[in-house]
Design a protein around this motif. Structure first.
Motif, PDB file in Angstrom:
ATOM      1  N   GLU A  20     -17.602  -8.914   4.672  1.00 33.01           N
ATOM      2  CA  GLU A  20     -17.310  -7.575   5.182  1.00 33.01           C
ATOM      3  C   GLU A  20     -16.018  -7.031   4.587  1.00 33.01           C
ATOM      4  O   GLU A  20     -15.903  -5.838   4.285  1.00 33.01           O
ATOM      5  CB  GLU A  20     -17.229  -7.605   6.706  1.00 33.01           C
ATOM      6  CG  GLU A  20     -18.564  -7.896   7.380  1.00 33.01           C
ATOM      7  CD  GLU A  20     -18.436  -8.228   8.853  1.00 33.01           C
ATOM      8  OE1 GLU A  20     -19.429  -8.063   9.587  1.00 33.01           O
ATOM      9  OE2 GLU A  20     -17.341  -8.672   9.282  1.00 33.01           O
ATOM     10  N   LEU A  21     -15.024  -7.905   4.432  1.00 37.24           N
ATOM     11  CA  LEU A  21     -13.761  -7.486   3.821  1.00 37.24           C
ATOM     12  C   LEU A  21     -13.995  -7.025   2.381  1.00 37.24           C
ATOM     13  O   LEU A  21     -13.478  -5.985   1.961  1.00 37.24           O
ATOM     14  CB  LEU A  21     -12.755  -8.639   3.837  1.00 37.24           C
ATOM     15  CG  LEU A  21     -11.440  -8.396   3.084  1.00 37.24           C
ATOM     16  CD1 LEU A  21     -10.634  -7.275   3.744  1.00 37.24           C
ATOM     17  CD2 LEU A  21     -10.621  -9.683   3.003  1.00 37.24           C
ATOM     18  N   ALA A  22     -14.765  -7.808   1.636  1.00 35.25           N
ATOM     19  CA  ALA A  22     -15.046  -7.453   0.241  1.00 35.25           C
ATOM     20  C   ALA A  22     -15.772  -6.113   0.148  1.00 35.25           C
ATOM     21  O   ALA A  22     -15.441  -5.265  -0.678  1.00 35.25           O
ATOM     22  CB  ALA A  22     -15.873  -8.559  -0.422  1.00 35.25           C
ATOM     23  N   ALA A  23     -16.753  -5.912   1.038  1.00 35.97           N
ATOM     24  CA  ALA A  23     -17.493  -4.651   1.041  1.00 35.97           C
ATOM     25  C   ALA A  23     -16.583  -3.492   1.412  1.00 35.97           C
ATOM     26  O   ALA A  23     -16.651  -2.411   0.815  1.00 35.97           O
ATOM     27  CB  ALA A  23     -18.668  -4.735   2.019  1.00 35.97           C
ATOM     28  N   ARG A  24     -15.712  -3.694   2.400  1.00 40.23           N
ATOM     29  CA  ARG A  24     -14.791  -2.635   2.821  1.00 40.23           C
ATOM     30  C   ARG A  24     -13.837  -2.244   1.696  1.00 40.23           C
ATOM     31  O   ARG A  24     -13.510  -1.065   1.527  1.00 40.23           O
ATOM     32  CB  ARG A  24     -13.988  -3.129   4.039  1.00 40.23           C
ATOM     33  CG  ARG A  24     -12.947  -2.159   4.573  1.00 40.23           C
ATOM     34  CD  ARG A  24     -13.590  -1.065   5.391  1.00 40.23           C
ATOM     35  NE  ARG A  24     -14.263  -1.611   6.561  1.00 40.23           N
ATOM     36  CZ  ARG A  24     -13.657  -1.841   7.734  1.00 40.23           C
ATOM     37  NH1 ARG A  24     -12.358  -1.596   7.866  1.00 40.23           N
ATOM     38  NH2 ARG A  24     -14.340  -2.306   8.753  1.00 40.23           N
ATOM     39  N   ALA A  25     -13.396  -3.239   0.926  1.00 37.75           N
ATOM     40  CA  ALA A  25     -12.432  -2.981  -0.146  1.00 37.75           C
ATOM     41  C   ALA A  25     -13.103  -2.587  -1.457  1.00 37.75           C
ATOM     42  O   ALA A  25     -12.428  -2.166  -2.394  1.00 37.75           O
ATOM     43  CB  ALA A  25     -11.567  -4.223  -0.364  1.00 37.75           C
ATOM     44  N   HIS A  58      -5.154  -7.274   5.678  1.00 35.45           N
ATOM     45  CA  HIS A  58      -5.838  -7.737   4.470  1.00 35.45           C
ATOM     46  C   HIS A  58      -6.480  -6.572   3.721  1.00 35.45           C
ATOM     47  O   HIS A  58      -6.430  -6.509   2.492  1.00 35.45           O
ATOM     48  CB  HIS A  58      -6.912  -8.770   4.837  1.00 35.45           C
ATOM     49  CG  HIS A  58      -6.375 -10.031   5.435  1.00 35.45           C
ATOM     50  ND1 HIS A  58      -6.222 -10.196   6.793  1.00 35.45           N
ATOM     51  CD2 HIS A  58      -5.942 -11.185   4.857  1.00 35.45           C
ATOM     52  CE1 HIS A  58      -5.732 -11.407   7.034  1.00 35.45           C
ATOM     53  NE2 HIS A  58      -5.547 -12.018   5.880  1.00 35.45           N
ATOM     54  N   VAL A  59      -7.083  -5.645   4.484  1.00 38.50           N
ATOM     55  CA  VAL A  59      -7.717  -4.477   3.859  1.00 38.50           C
ATOM     56  C   VAL A  59      -6.670  -3.651   3.105  1.00 38.50           C
ATOM     57  O   VAL A  59      -6.872  -3.257   1.952  1.00 38.50           O
ATOM     58  CB  VAL A  59      -8.422  -3.613   4.918  1.00 38.50           C
ATOM     59  CG1 VAL A  59      -9.000  -2.348   4.275  1.00 38.50           C
ATOM     60  CG2 VAL A  59      -9.531  -4.397   5.610  1.00 38.50           C
ATOM     61  N   ALA A  60      -5.530  -3.396   3.769  1.00 43.99           N
ATOM     62  CA  ALA A  60      -4.477  -2.579   3.160  1.00 43.99           C
ATOM     63  C   ALA A  60      -3.869  -3.275   1.943  1.00 43.99           C
ATOM     64  O   ALA A  60      -3.562  -2.643   0.937  1.00 43.99           O
ATOM     65  CB  ALA A  60      -3.392  -2.276   4.186  1.00 43.99           C
ATOM     66  N   ARG A  61      -3.706  -4.573   2.039  1.00 46.24           N
ATOM     67  CA  ARG A  61      -3.118  -5.311   0.926  1.00 46.24           C
ATOM     68  C   ARG A  61      -4.067  -5.344  -0.276  1.00 46.24           C
ATOM     69  O   ARG A  61      -3.635  -5.223  -1.425  1.00 46.24           O
ATOM     70  CB  ARG A  61      -2.762  -6.732   1.374  1.00 46.24           C
ATOM     71  CG  ARG A  61      -1.783  -7.456   0.450  1.00 46.24           C
ATOM     72  CD  ARG A  61      -1.361  -8.762   1.103  1.00 46.24           C
ATOM     73  NE  ARG A  61      -0.479  -9.521   0.242  1.00 46.24           N
ATOM     74  CZ  ARG A  61       0.841  -9.396   0.200  1.00 46.24           C
ATOM     75  NH1 ARG A  61       1.435  -8.505   0.974  1.00 46.24           N
ATOM     76  NH2 ARG A  61       1.577 -10.145  -0.606  1.00 46.24           N
ATOM     77  N   LEU A  64      -3.841  -2.075  -2.061  1.00 54.24           N
ATOM     78  CA  LEU A  64      -2.629  -1.990  -2.869  1.00 54.24           C
ATOM     79  C   LEU A  64      -2.784  -2.781  -4.163  1.00 54.24           C
ATOM     80  O   LEU A  64      -2.419  -2.306  -5.251  1.00 54.24           O
ATOM     81  CB  LEU A  64      -1.434  -2.505  -2.072  1.00 54.24           C
ATOM     82  CG  LEU A  64      -0.087  -2.584  -2.829  1.00 54.24           C
ATOM     83  CD1 LEU A  64       0.304  -1.222  -3.388  1.00 54.24           C
ATOM     84  CD2 LEU A  64       1.004  -3.120  -1.899  1.00 54.24           C
ATOM     85  N   ILE A  65      -3.347  -3.991  -4.073  1.00 55.59           N
ATOM     86  CA  ILE A  65      -3.553  -4.821  -5.265  1.00 55.59           C
ATOM     87  C   ILE A  65      -4.469  -4.111  -6.256  1.00 55.59           C
ATOM     88  O   ILE A  65      -4.199  -4.064  -7.462  1.00 55.59           O
ATOM     89  CB  ILE A  65      -4.147  -6.189  -4.871  1.00 55.59           C
ATOM     90  CG1 ILE A  65      -3.127  -7.002  -4.065  1.00 55.59           C
ATOM     91  CG2 ILE A  65      -4.563  -6.975  -6.119  1.00 55.59           C
ATOM     92  CD1 ILE A  65      -3.709  -8.256  -3.435  1.00 55.59           C
ATOM     93  N   GLU A  66      -5.559  -3.545  -5.752  1.00 57.72           N
ATOM     94  CA  GLU A  66      -6.504  -2.853  -6.620  1.00 57.72           C
ATOM     95  C   GLU A  66      -5.851  -1.641  -7.281  1.00 57.72           C
ATOM     96  O   GLU A  66      -6.107  -1.344  -8.444  1.00 57.72           O
ATOM     97  CB  GLU A  66      -7.736  -2.428  -5.815  1.00 57.72           C
ATOM     98  CG  GLU A  66      -8.634  -3.582  -5.388  1.00 57.72           C
ATOM     99  CD  GLU A  66      -9.252  -4.298  -6.564  1.00 57.72           C
ATOM    100  OE1 GLU A  66      -9.990  -3.656  -7.327  1.00 57.72           O
ATOM    101  OE2 GLU A  66      -8.993  -5.504  -6.734  1.00 57.72           O
ATOM    102  N   GLU A  67      -4.993  -0.946  -6.541  1.00 58.58           N
ATOM    103  CA  GLU A  67      -4.308   0.218  -7.111  1.00 58.58           C
ATOM    104  C   GLU A  67      -3.343  -0.214  -8.203  1.00 58.58           C
ATOM    105  O   GLU A  67      -3.238   0.436  -9.255  1.00 58.58           O
ATOM    106  CB  GLU A  67      -3.552   0.967  -6.015  1.00 58.58           C
ATOM    107  CG  GLU A  67      -2.985   2.301  -6.464  1.00 58.58           C
ATOM    108  CD  GLU A  67      -4.078   3.275  -6.898  1.00 58.58           C
ATOM    109  OE1 GLU A  67      -3.994   3.765  -8.037  1.00 58.58           O
ATOM    110  OE2 GLU A  67      -5.008   3.516  -6.113  1.00 58.58           O
ATOM    111  N   ARG A 120     -18.349   2.086  -5.570  1.00 59.86           N
ATOM    112  CA  ARG A 120     -16.916   2.390  -5.590  1.00 59.86           C
ATOM    113  C   ARG A 120     -16.402   2.638  -4.169  1.00 59.86           C
ATOM    114  O   ARG A 120     -15.266   2.293  -3.850  1.00 59.86           O
ATOM    115  CB  ARG A 120     -16.652   3.628  -6.443  1.00 59.86           C
ATOM    116  CG  ARG A 120     -17.042   3.491  -7.904  1.00 59.86           C
ATOM    117  CD  ARG A 120     -15.994   2.769  -8.719  1.00 59.86           C
ATOM    118  NE  ARG A 120     -16.255   2.968 -10.140  1.00 59.86           N
ATOM    119  CZ  ARG A 120     -15.684   3.918 -10.877  1.00 59.86           C
ATOM    120  NH1 ARG A 120     -14.811   4.751 -10.336  1.00 59.86           N
ATOM    121  NH2 ARG A 120     -15.972   4.032 -12.158  1.00 59.86           N
ATOM    122  N   ALA A 121     -17.230   3.260  -3.346  1.00 62.21           N
ATOM    123  CA  ALA A 121     -16.821   3.548  -1.970  1.00 62.21           C
ATOM    124  C   ALA A 121     -16.788   2.282  -1.120  1.00 62.21           C
ATOM    125  O   ALA A 121     -16.092   2.221  -0.111  1.00 62.21           O
ATOM    126  CB  ALA A 121     -17.764   4.569  -1.349  1.00 62.21           C
ATOM    127  N   GLY A 122     -17.554   1.256  -1.532  1.00 61.20           N
ATOM    128  CA  GLY A 122     -17.580   0.007  -0.781  1.00 61.20           C
ATOM    129  C   GLY A 122     -18.464   0.067   0.446  1.00 61.20           C
ATOM    130  O   GLY A 122     -18.352  -0.777   1.338  1.00 61.20           O
TER     131      GLY A 122
END
Length: 241
Positions: A20-25, A58-61, A64-67, A120-122
């Motif tokens: 779920e985290l991967a899909a959200r991000a 975790h979602v926010a981090r 940030l990493i992806e950005e 892209r939207a996840g």
């Protein structure tokens, strides 16, 4: 980086599985595990049946990493960047850092298929979601079932889909932000131009290079604190009423 204890105190804390985290991000499970092995993501909270649970931090981090990667930073540079951040940052604080990083991204308008847009939207996007993203000027229809997509605005637009506000309110808020940011940019430019009017062209370019990041950070910080004060006063007034 937020701690697990902090995540537990947040509404809707660590309740996402790694899938779920991967899909959200909008990344793969393999990517999440890779970031975790490198120490870029804090470990999950271990729940029943030894299943790892991830929260807003975790979602926010991950965002940030992806950005940072989108801006062309190497993994080693990202590690150094994250190590310099205070250890007690909340998801909102991490979002501010991502906003600062994203502010340097050039406009990136792409033409994508519906499948690529959702990737892209996840998340899957219903017709109402697509209409709302189009109204926010995040996407636009193109012939052949494809979409014009502003990659820099997509994540923000998708997050706004879950905000319990009407479309009219979101668009009105966008109008306020655009109008006031343009007014601030105009006034600041006028001040700086007056300061360097008689200087050499190289001095003007040097001042611009130095002032740009400082002004962006100052505007974000000032707005964040002002908004926090306004919301605190509003919440206090609501409780009193």
């Amino acid at each position: 980086m937020t701690t697990d204890a902090e995540d537990r105190t947040e509404p809707g804390g660590p309740e996402l599985t790694i899938d779920e985290l991967a899909a959200r991000a909008g990344v793969t499970v393999r990517t999440v595990r890779f970031y975790g092995s490198k120490g870029l993501l804090p470990p999950p909270e271990i729940g029943p049946r030894r299943v790892g649970r991830y929260g807003p931090g975790h979602v926010a981090r991950l965002a940030l990493i992806e950005e940072l990667q989108h801006q062309g930073m190497t993994l080693a540079a990202i590690e150094r960047y994250l190590r310099q951040l205070p250890p007690d940052l909340t998801p909102d604080d991490l979002a501010i850092h991502r906003a600062v990083v994203a502010s340097w991204a050039p406009e990136a308008v792409e033409t994508v298929s519906r499948h690529e847009l959702e990737r892209r939207a996840g998340r899957p996007l219903g017709e109402e979601d697509v209409e709302r993203l189009a109204a926010m000027n995040v996407i636009g229809p193109v012939d052949g079932g494809t979409f014009r997509m502003d990659a820099g605005l997509l994540r923000l637009g998708v997050q706004l889909l879950d905000v319990p506000l009407s479309q009219e309110t979101i668009l009105a808020a966008r109008k306020v932000l655009v109008e006031h940011s343009r007014a601030a940019a105009h006034e600041l430019s006028r001040l700086f131009l007056g300061e360097v009017a008689e200087r050499d062209t190289r001095d003007v370019r040097s001042l611009s290079a130095h002032m740009h990041p400082l002004v962006v950070q100052a505007l974000l910080t000032t707005f964040q604190r002002s908004l926090r004060e306004e919301l605190s006063e509003w919440v206090s007034g609501s409780r009193t009423a």
